[in-house]
Design a protein around this motif. Structure first.
Motif, PDB file in Angstrom:
ATOM      1  N   VAL A 133      75.132 -46.701  36.676  1.00  0.00           N
ATOM      2  CA  VAL A 133      74.106 -45.776  36.221  1.00  0.00           C
ATOM      3  C   VAL A 133      74.751 -44.615  35.469  1.00  0.00           C
ATOM      4  O   VAL A 133      74.188 -44.115  34.496  1.00  0.00           O
ATOM      5  N   GLU A 134      75.894 -44.217  35.946  1.00  0.00           N
ATOM      6  CA  GLU A 134      76.677 -43.175  35.267  1.00  0.00           C
ATOM      7  C   GLU A 134      78.017 -43.760  34.859  1.00  0.00           C
ATOM      8  O   GLU A 134      78.442 -44.816  35.352  1.00  0.00           O
ATOM      9  N   TRP A 135      78.716 -43.032  33.972  1.00  0.00           N
ATOM     10  CA  TRP A 135      79.943 -43.604  33.409  1.00  0.00           C
ATOM     11  C   TRP A 135      80.995 -42.503  33.192  1.00  0.00           C
ATOM     12  O   TRP A 135      80.696 -41.451  32.639  1.00  0.00           O
ATOM     13  N   ARG A 136      82.204 -42.784  33.671  1.00  0.00           N
ATOM     14  CA  ARG A 136      83.322 -41.885  33.423  1.00  0.00           C
ATOM     15  C   ARG A 136      84.572 -42.715  33.132  1.00  0.00           C
ATOM     16  O   ARG A 136      84.789 -43.773  33.737  1.00  0.00           O
ATOM     17  N   VAL A 137      85.380 -42.234  32.205  1.00  0.00           N
ATOM     18  CA  VAL A 137      86.592 -42.935  31.777  1.00  0.00           C
ATOM     19  C   VAL A 137      87.808 -42.072  32.091  1.00  0.00           C
ATOM     20  O   VAL A 137      87.789 -40.859  31.850  1.00  0.00           O
ATOM     21  N   GLN A 138      88.838 -42.704  32.631  1.00  0.00           N
ATOM     22  CA  GLN A 138      90.124 -42.047  32.843  1.00  0.00           C
ATOM     23  C   GLN A 138      91.215 -42.904  32.215  1.00  0.00           C
ATOM     24  O   GLN A 138      91.272 -44.111  32.456  1.00  0.00           O
ATOM     25  N   MET A 139      92.072 -42.257  31.433  1.00  0.00           N
ATOM     26  CA  MET A 139      93.208 -42.945  30.817  1.00  0.00           C
ATOM     27  C   MET A 139      94.489 -42.245  31.238  1.00  0.00           C
ATOM     28  O   MET A 139      94.599 -41.018  31.123  1.00  0.00           O
ATOM     29  N   ARG A 140      95.450 -43.032  31.713  1.00  0.00           N
ATOM     30  CA  ARG A 140      96.748 -42.489  32.121  1.00  0.00           C
ATOM     31  C   ARG A 140      97.827 -43.033  31.181  1.00  0.00           C
ATOM     32  O   ARG A 140      98.180 -44.212  31.259  1.00  0.00           O
ATOM     33  N   PHE A 141      98.313 -42.156  30.329  1.00  0.00           N
ATOM     34  CA  PHE A 141      99.417 -42.496  29.438  1.00  0.00           C
ATOM     35  C   PHE A 141     100.714 -42.029  30.104  1.00  0.00           C
ATOM     36  O   PHE A 141     100.902 -40.827  30.335  1.00  0.00           O
ATOM     37  N   SER A 142     101.591 -42.960  30.419  1.00  0.00           N
ATOM     38  CA  SER A 142     102.870 -42.606  31.023  1.00  0.00           C
ATOM     39  C   SER A 142     104.002 -43.027  30.100  1.00  0.00           C
ATOM     40  O   SER A 142     103.825 -43.876  29.215  1.00  0.00           O
ATOM     41  N   ASN A 143     105.152 -42.428  30.313  1.00  0.00           N
ATOM     42  CA  ASN A 143     106.321 -42.772  29.495  1.00  0.00           C
ATOM     43  C   ASN A 143     107.547 -42.617  30.380  1.00  0.00           C
ATOM     44  O   ASN A 143     108.227 -41.605  30.354  1.00  0.00           O
ATOM     45  N   THR A 144     107.814 -43.624  31.191  1.00  0.00           N
ATOM     46  CA  THR A 144     108.902 -43.586  32.159  1.00  0.00           C
ATOM     47  C   THR A 144     110.042 -44.465  31.691  1.00  0.00           C
ATOM     48  O   THR A 144     109.842 -45.650  31.404  1.00  0.00           O
ATOM     49  N   SER A 145     111.226 -43.857  31.609  1.00  0.00           N
ATOM     50  CA  SER A 145     112.437 -44.589  31.186  1.00  0.00           C
ATOM     51  C   SER A 145     112.241 -45.276  29.850  1.00  0.00           C
ATOM     52  O   SER A 145     112.746 -46.379  29.615  1.00  0.00           O
ATOM     53  N   GLY A 146     111.491 -44.611  28.978  1.00  0.00           N
ATOM     54  CA  GLY A 146     111.287 -45.153  27.642  1.00  0.00           C
ATOM     55  C   GLY A 146     110.213 -46.221  27.567  1.00  0.00           C
ATOM     56  O   GLY A 146     109.970 -46.771  26.487  1.00  0.00           O
ATOM     57  N   ASN A 147     109.559 -46.570  28.681  1.00  0.00           N
ATOM     58  CA  ASN A 147     108.491 -47.571  28.679  1.00  0.00           C
ATOM     59  C   ASN A 147     107.143 -46.860  28.673  1.00  0.00           C
ATOM     60  O   ASN A 147     106.718 -46.327  29.696  1.00  0.00           O
ATOM     61  N   ALA A 148     106.487 -46.855  27.523  1.00  0.00           N
ATOM     62  CA  ALA A 148     105.191 -46.195  27.390  1.00  0.00           C
ATOM     63  C   ALA A 148     104.097 -47.160  27.810  1.00  0.00           C
ATOM     64  O   ALA A 148     103.985 -48.265  27.270  1.00  0.00           O
ATOM     65  N   ALA A 149     103.290 -46.753  28.794  1.00  0.00           N
ATOM     66  CA  ALA A 149     102.268 -47.648  29.329  1.00  0.00           C
ATOM     67  C   ALA A 149     100.948 -46.906  29.480  1.00  0.00           C
ATOM     68  O   ALA A 149     100.913 -45.689  29.689  1.00  0.00           O
ATOM     69  N   LEU A 150      99.856 -47.657  29.389  1.00  0.00           N
ATOM     70  CA  LEU A 150      98.512 -47.112  29.527  1.00  0.00           C
ATOM     71  C   LEU A 150      97.748 -47.918  30.555  1.00  0.00           C
ATOM     72  O   LEU A 150      97.757 -49.157  30.524  1.00  0.00           O
ATOM     73  N   VAL A 151      97.056 -47.210  31.461  1.00  0.00           N
ATOM     74  CA  VAL A 151      96.127 -47.833  32.402  1.00  0.00           C
ATOM     75  C   VAL A 151      94.795 -47.103  32.267  1.00  0.00           C
ATOM     76  O   VAL A 151      94.751 -45.870  32.262  1.00  0.00           O
ATOM     77  N   VAL A 152      93.711 -47.875  32.170  1.00  0.00           N
ATOM     78  CA  VAL A 152      92.378 -47.305  31.981  1.00  0.00           C
ATOM     79  C   VAL A 152      91.533 -47.595  33.221  1.00  0.00           C
ATOM     80  O   VAL A 152      91.494 -48.723  33.708  1.00  0.00           O
ATOM     81  N   GLU A 153      90.846 -46.547  33.705  1.00  0.00           N
ATOM     82  CA  GLU A 153      89.927 -46.699  34.831  1.00  0.00           C
ATOM     83  C   GLU A 153      88.534 -46.271  34.383  1.00  0.00           C
ATOM     84  O   GLU A 153      88.374 -45.234  33.735  1.00  0.00           O
ATOM     85  N   THR A 154      87.536 -47.062  34.744  1.00  0.00           N
ATOM     86  CA  THR A 154      86.138 -46.680  34.522  1.00  0.00           C
ATOM     87  C   THR A 154      85.413 -46.744  35.860  1.00  0.00           C
ATOM     88  O   THR A 154      85.736 -47.576  36.717  1.00  0.00           O
ATOM     89  N   SER A 155      84.453 -45.851  36.033  1.00  0.00           N
ATOM     90  CA  SER A 155      83.733 -45.832  37.307  1.00  0.00           C
ATOM     91  C   SER A 155      82.389 -45.154  37.139  1.00  0.00           C
ATOM     92  O   SER A 155      82.149 -44.421  36.166  1.00  0.00           O
ATOM     93  N   ASP A 156      81.525 -45.407  38.095  1.00  0.00           N
ATOM     94  CA  ASP A 156      80.240 -44.734  38.205  1.00  0.00           C
ATOM     95  C   ASP A 156      80.389 -43.690  39.307  1.00  0.00           C
ATOM     96  O   ASP A 156      80.497 -44.035  40.491  1.00  0.00           O
ATOM     97  N   PRO A 157      80.471 -42.396  38.974  1.00  0.00           N
ATOM     98  CA  PRO A 157      80.682 -41.363  40.002  1.00  0.00           C
ATOM     99  C   PRO A 157      79.624 -41.374  41.099  1.00  0.00           C
ATOM    100  O   PRO A 157      79.894 -40.892  42.201  1.00  0.00           O
ATOM    101  N   SER A 158      78.439 -41.911  40.808  1.00  0.00           N
ATOM    102  CA  SER A 158      77.406 -41.960  41.844  1.00  0.00           C
ATOM    103  C   SER A 158      77.644 -43.102  42.836  1.00  0.00           C
ATOM    104  O   SER A 158      77.046 -43.127  43.907  1.00  0.00           O
TER     105      SER A 158
END
Length: 234
Positions: A133-158
């Motif tokens: 019913v509701e929508w929120r997006v979270q993106m985590r851009f990390s860069n550890t030891s030269g490895n740049a990675a992205l993980v995306v989370e979506t959720s309904d806060p309700s």
């Protein structure tokens, strides 16, 4: 003649008396000087001992006072003029997108409208949004030891426990011209996005995929990630 002899004898005795008195006086003077010298040496030695003891006590007090205390931060550079400090390896590991970005909470009606506006059918929106019913997006851009990675989370806060979806970990590269290239763990799958970063605000837009176009469900998911600006929260 007798009187002259007596006179000479008296003068001799007087002279001897004077000599004896002079020698005694000299001995007294030398003795006094030596005593003063000994007193001066003892006094200097005592003063030196006191100074050493006081210094040791002061140093001990200083060490005890500073024990366990962190040094105060330097108020000036510890590097000579004209010499730069070595680069911070943690800062060097960061890039323009490193951090956690989050959207505001939106109604899924708005997200659905964005998906259909991109030319996709409502069935693709249903697959991307589920029963949220509701929508929120979270993106985590990390860069550890030269490895740049992205993980995306979506959720309904309700209803976060049921609606939370976490993407796979994508590798990413920042390219010239504000381009973001995502690579899946599946060989040969790559997606190109554009990005605009203004301070702590980030705008993303899906551009293309290679070697094959994305299917409608994947494209709808990308639209649901990028339809609204993200704010840097960490």
């Amino acid at each position: 003649m007798a009187s002259e002899q007596r006179l000479r004898d008296e003068l001799t005795r007087a002279a001897e008396s004077v000599q004896t008195d002079s020698d005694a006086a000299l001995v007294r003077v030398v003795g006094m000087a030596r005593r003063r010298q000994r007193i001066r040496r003892v006094t200097l030695a005592a003063v030196a001992a006191v100074v050493i003891v006081v210094g040791a006590l002061g140093a001990t007090h200083l060490d005890v006072y500073n024990l366990g205390r962190s040094p105060h931060p330097a108020t000036h550079s510890t590097f000579p003029h004209g010499v730069n400090a070595p680069p911070n390896i943690h800062e060097r590991a960061r890039n323009a997108l490193t951090g956690e970005w989050q959207s505001a909470v939106y109604s899924t009606r708005r997200v659905r409208a964005a998906i259909t506006a991109s030319g996709l059918r409502s069935v693709a929106a249903d697959r991307a949004l589920g029963a949220s019913v509701e929508w929120r997006v979270q993106m985590r851009f990390s860069n550890t030891s030269g490895n740049a990675a992205l993980v995306v989370e979506t959720s309904d806060p309700s209803n976060p426990g049921v609606s939370l979806k976490i993407s796979e970990q994508y590798l990413y590269r920042l390219l010239p011209g504000g381009k973001l290239l995502l690579t899946s763990t599946h060989p040969g799958t790559r997606w190109m996005f554009s990005y605009q970063k203004h301070g702590d605000r980030l705008l993303l837009n899906f551009l293309s995929s290679s070697p094959q176009p994305v299917d409608d469900t994947t494209k709808a998911r990308f639209v649901s990630w990028t339809f609204a600006p993200l704010t840097l929260v960490h």
